[in-house]
Motif scaffolding. Structure first.
Motif, PDB file in Angstrom:
ATOM      1  N   LYS A  12    -101.297  57.451 -28.674  1.00  0.00           N
ATOM      2  CA  LYS A  12    -100.828  58.747 -28.169  1.00  0.00           C
ATOM      3  C   LYS A  12    -100.706  58.719 -26.651  1.00  0.00           C
ATOM      4  O   LYS A  12     -99.752  59.246 -26.081  1.00  0.00           O
ATOM      5  CB  LYS A  12    -101.796  59.865 -28.561  1.00  0.00           C
ATOM      6  N   ASP A  68    -102.799  68.192 -31.701  1.00  0.00           N
ATOM      7  CA  ASP A  68    -103.252  67.942 -33.058  1.00  0.00           C
ATOM      8  C   ASP A  68    -102.013  67.843 -33.924  1.00  0.00           C
ATOM      9  O   ASP A  68    -101.053  68.603 -33.740  1.00  0.00           O
ATOM     10  CB  ASP A  68    -104.184  69.052 -33.552  1.00  0.00           C
ATOM     11  N   THR A  69    -102.033  66.866 -34.813  1.00  0.00           N
ATOM     12  CA  THR A  69    -100.846  66.574 -35.610  1.00  0.00           C
ATOM     13  C   THR A  69    -101.207  66.496 -37.074  1.00  0.00           C
ATOM     14  O   THR A  69    -102.305  66.044 -37.417  1.00  0.00           O
ATOM     15  CB  THR A  69    -100.256  65.211 -35.153  1.00  0.00           C
ATOM     16  N   ALA A  85    -106.144  63.181 -40.671  1.00  0.00           N
ATOM     17  CA  ALA A  85    -106.949  62.083 -40.117  1.00  0.00           C
ATOM     18  C   ALA A  85    -107.982  61.579 -41.115  1.00  0.00           C
ATOM     19  O   ALA A  85    -108.331  60.402 -41.121  1.00  0.00           O
ATOM     20  CB  ALA A  85    -107.643  62.537 -38.835  1.00  0.00           C
ATOM     21  N   PHE A 148     -98.306  54.032 -35.514  1.00  0.00           N
ATOM     22  CA  PHE A 148     -99.681  54.174 -36.008  1.00  0.00           C
ATOM     23  C   PHE A 148     -99.710  55.231 -37.113  1.00  0.00           C
ATOM     24  O   PHE A 148     -98.681  55.849 -37.432  1.00  0.00           O
ATOM     25  CB  PHE A 148    -100.641  54.536 -34.869  1.00  0.00           C
ATOM     26  N   GLY A 149    -100.892  55.438 -37.664  1.00  0.00           N
ATOM     27  CA  GLY A 149    -101.077  56.487 -38.666  1.00  0.00           C
ATOM     28  C   GLY A 149    -100.112  56.340 -39.835  1.00  0.00           C
ATOM     29  O   GLY A 149     -99.954  55.261 -40.412  1.00  0.00           O
ATOM     30  N   TYR A 150     -99.430  57.436 -40.147  1.00  0.00           N
ATOM     31  CA  TYR A 150     -98.538  57.478 -41.305  1.00  0.00           C
ATOM     32  C   TYR A 150     -97.132  56.962 -40.986  1.00  0.00           C
ATOM     33  O   TYR A 150     -96.227  57.077 -41.827  1.00  0.00           O
ATOM     34  CB  TYR A 150     -98.449  58.919 -41.832  1.00  0.00           C
ATOM     35  N   ASP A 151     -96.909  56.420 -39.794  1.00  0.00           N
ATOM     36  CA  ASP A 151     -95.561  55.976 -39.394  1.00  0.00           C
ATOM     37  C   ASP A 151     -94.864  55.077 -40.421  1.00  0.00           C
ATOM     38  O   ASP A 151     -93.660  55.228 -40.647  1.00  0.00           O
ATOM     39  CB  ASP A 151     -95.607  55.267 -38.033  1.00  0.00           C
ATOM     40  N   LYS A 171     -88.707  56.219 -31.157  1.00  0.00           N
ATOM     41  CA  LYS A 171     -89.547  57.263 -31.777  1.00  0.00           C
ATOM     42  C   LYS A 171     -89.666  58.456 -30.828  1.00  0.00           C
ATOM     43  O   LYS A 171     -89.581  59.611 -31.246  1.00  0.00           O
ATOM     44  CB  LYS A 171     -90.934  56.682 -32.116  1.00  0.00           C
ATOM     45  N   HIS A 176     -92.052  64.481 -33.354  1.00  0.00           N
ATOM     46  CA  HIS A 176     -92.785  65.747 -33.284  1.00  0.00           C
ATOM     47  C   HIS A 176     -93.575  65.861 -31.974  1.00  0.00           C
ATOM     48  O   HIS A 176     -93.515  66.859 -31.286  1.00  0.00           O
ATOM     49  CB  HIS A 176     -93.735  65.811 -34.487  1.00  0.00           C
ATOM     50  N   ARG A 177     -94.312  64.780 -31.633  1.00  0.00           N
ATOM     51  CA  ARG A 177     -95.132  64.867 -30.429  1.00  0.00           C
ATOM     52  C   ARG A 177     -94.244  64.913 -29.183  1.00  0.00           C
ATOM     53  O   ARG A 177     -94.498  65.673 -28.249  1.00  0.00           O
ATOM     54  CB  ARG A 177     -96.108  63.686 -30.335  1.00  0.00           C
TER      55      ARG A 177
HETATM   56  P1  IMP Z   1    -104.750  63.754 -34.838  1.00  0.00           P
HETATM   57  O1  IMP Z   1    -103.719  64.616 -34.239  1.00  0.00           O
HETATM   58  O2  IMP Z   1    -105.116  62.624 -33.926  1.00  0.00           O
HETATM   59  O3  IMP Z   1    -105.935  64.502 -35.372  1.00  0.00           O
HETATM   60  O4  IMP Z   1    -104.039  63.025 -36.037  1.00  0.00           O
HETATM   61  C1  IMP Z   1    -104.149  63.410 -37.374  1.00  0.00           C
HETATM   62  C2  IMP Z   1    -103.679  62.295 -38.282  1.00  0.00           C
HETATM   63  O5  IMP Z   1    -102.267  62.201 -38.211  1.00  0.00           O
HETATM   64  C3  IMP Z   1    -104.233  60.902 -37.971  1.00  0.00           C
HETATM   65  O6  IMP Z   1    -104.460  60.241 -39.191  1.00  0.00           O
HETATM   66  C4  IMP Z   1    -103.126  60.233 -37.216  1.00  0.00           C
HETATM   67  O7  IMP Z   1    -103.127  58.840 -37.442  1.00  0.00           O
HETATM   68  C5  IMP Z   1    -101.895  60.877 -37.855  1.00  0.00           C
HETATM   69  N1  IMP Z   1    -100.832  60.957 -36.857  1.00  0.00           N
HETATM   70  C6  IMP Z   1    -100.833  61.683 -35.699  1.00  0.00           C
HETATM   71  N2  IMP Z   1     -99.687  61.482 -35.024  1.00  0.00           N
HETATM   72  C7  IMP Z   1     -98.965  60.617 -35.784  1.00  0.00           C
HETATM   73  C8  IMP Z   1     -97.691  60.002 -35.589  1.00  0.00           C
HETATM   74  O8  IMP Z   1     -96.985  60.210 -34.592  1.00  0.00           O
HETATM   75  N3  IMP Z   1     -97.291  59.168 -36.567  1.00  0.00           N
HETATM   76  C9  IMP Z   1     -98.028  58.907 -37.676  1.00  0.00           C
HETATM   77  N4  IMP Z   1     -99.224  59.431 -37.898  1.00  0.00           N
HETATM   78  C10 IMP Z   1     -99.688  60.288 -36.941  1.00  0.00           C
END
Ligand code: IMP
Length: 193
Positions: A12, A68-69, A85, A148-151, A171, A176-177
Motif C-alpha cells: 500500500k 480500509d479496503t 483481511a 497482493f491480497g485478492y489481486d 493498477k 479502488h485505492r
Molecule cells: P486492509 O484494508 O489492509 O484491512 O485490507 C483488507 C483485505 O483486503 C486484506 O486481506 C488485503 O490483502 C485485501 N486488499 C486490500 N487492498 C487490496 C488490493 O488492492 N488488492 C487486493 N487485495 C487487497
C-alpha cells in the motif's frame, strides 16, 4: 504538509507513494514509533478506516490518513467485505483467503464483485472520508504474481488482465485505492491554495 499513513502494508505504501505529490510528506507508522497493531473492530469499512486514523491522531498527535479496503462479492452477499483481511480465520493470509473465496464460488455463475476503499483523513481532529470503488469479476483460479491480497482472482471491468497480472502503474490508473487517494490528494491540494 506532513501526514502519517496508518498502514503496515508495504504494498500500500508503494502504491500510494506513486500517487501523492512530492511536497506532501508521508510518514510511516514506524517513523512515529507506532509499533503496536491498531485494532480494526468496527463492522464497516468506513468505521475501520476511521478507527485507524483517529488512533494515530489521538495517540501520536499527527495528522493522519488511513485506508480500509474490502472485496465485496455479490453471490456471497457482499462477503468477505469488512472481513477481507481475516476471511479464512484469525491467522489468514492471502493464500488461504483466496482459497476460501474460490471454494465458496465453485460452480457459481454470477462472479460480479467490487473492491471498495475508504480513506479517512484526520486533520486537527476533523475527519473527511474519500471512497474508491472498482467493479469487476472473480476468476475461477488465480492468475498473475504481482500485487497482493485478492489481486490474483480479480479482473477489473473492461480489462482482460487480473490486478496481479498488471504492473503497479497500470493498477494505479484504475484501482479502488488510487481512486480514493486521488480524491484525497485533490482535497489536500485545494487546502493549500
Ligand atoms: P486492509 O484494508 O489492509 O484491512 O485490507 C483488507 C483485505 O483486503 C486484506 O486481506 C488485503 O490483502 C485485501 N486488499 C486490500 N487492498 C487490496 C488490493 O488492492 N488488492 C487486493 N487485495 C487487497
Amino acid at each position: 504538509m506532513v501526514f502519517v499513513f496508518a498502514t503496515r502494508n508495504k504494498n500500500k505504501v508503494e502504491e500510494i507513494q506513486l500517487l501523492i505529490p512530492a511536497h506532501i510528506r508521508v510518514l510511516s507508522l514506524h517513523d512515529v514509533h507506532c509499533m503496536e497493531d491498531i485494532p480494526e473492530t468496527h463492522p464497516t469499512i468506513e468505521g475501520n478506516a476511521s478507527i485507524k486514523s483517529f488512533y494515530v491522531y489521538e495517540k501520536y498527535h499527527h495528522n493522519c490518513f488511513a485506508d480500509d479496503t474490502g472485496l465485496e462479492i455479490d453471490a456471497l452477499d457482499g462477503r468477505p467485505g469488512v472481513l477481507s483481511a481475516r476471511y479464512a480465520g484469525e491467522i489468514s493470509n492471502a493464500e488461504n483467503n483466496i482459497a476460501k473465496v474460490l471454494n465458496e464460488m465453485k460452480g457459481i455463475e454470477n462472479r460480479k464483485a467490487r473492491f471498495k476503499t475508504i480513506v479517512s483523513l484526520v486533520i486537527d481532529g476533523n475527519e473527511t472520508q474519500f471512497e474508491g470503488i472498482v467493479n469487476g469479476t472473480i476468476l475461477t483460479e488465480k492468475r498473475g504474481t504481482m500485487g497482493f491480497g485478492y489481486d490474483p482472482i480479480f479482473v477489473p471491468q473492461g480489462n482482460e488482465l487480473s490486478f496481479a497480472e498488471m504492473q503497479l502503474a497500470e493498477k494505479n490508473k484504475i484501482s479502488h485505492r488510487a481512486m480514493a487517494v486521488n480524491k484525497l490528494v485533490e482535497h489536500l491540494l485545494k487546502m493549500t491554495v
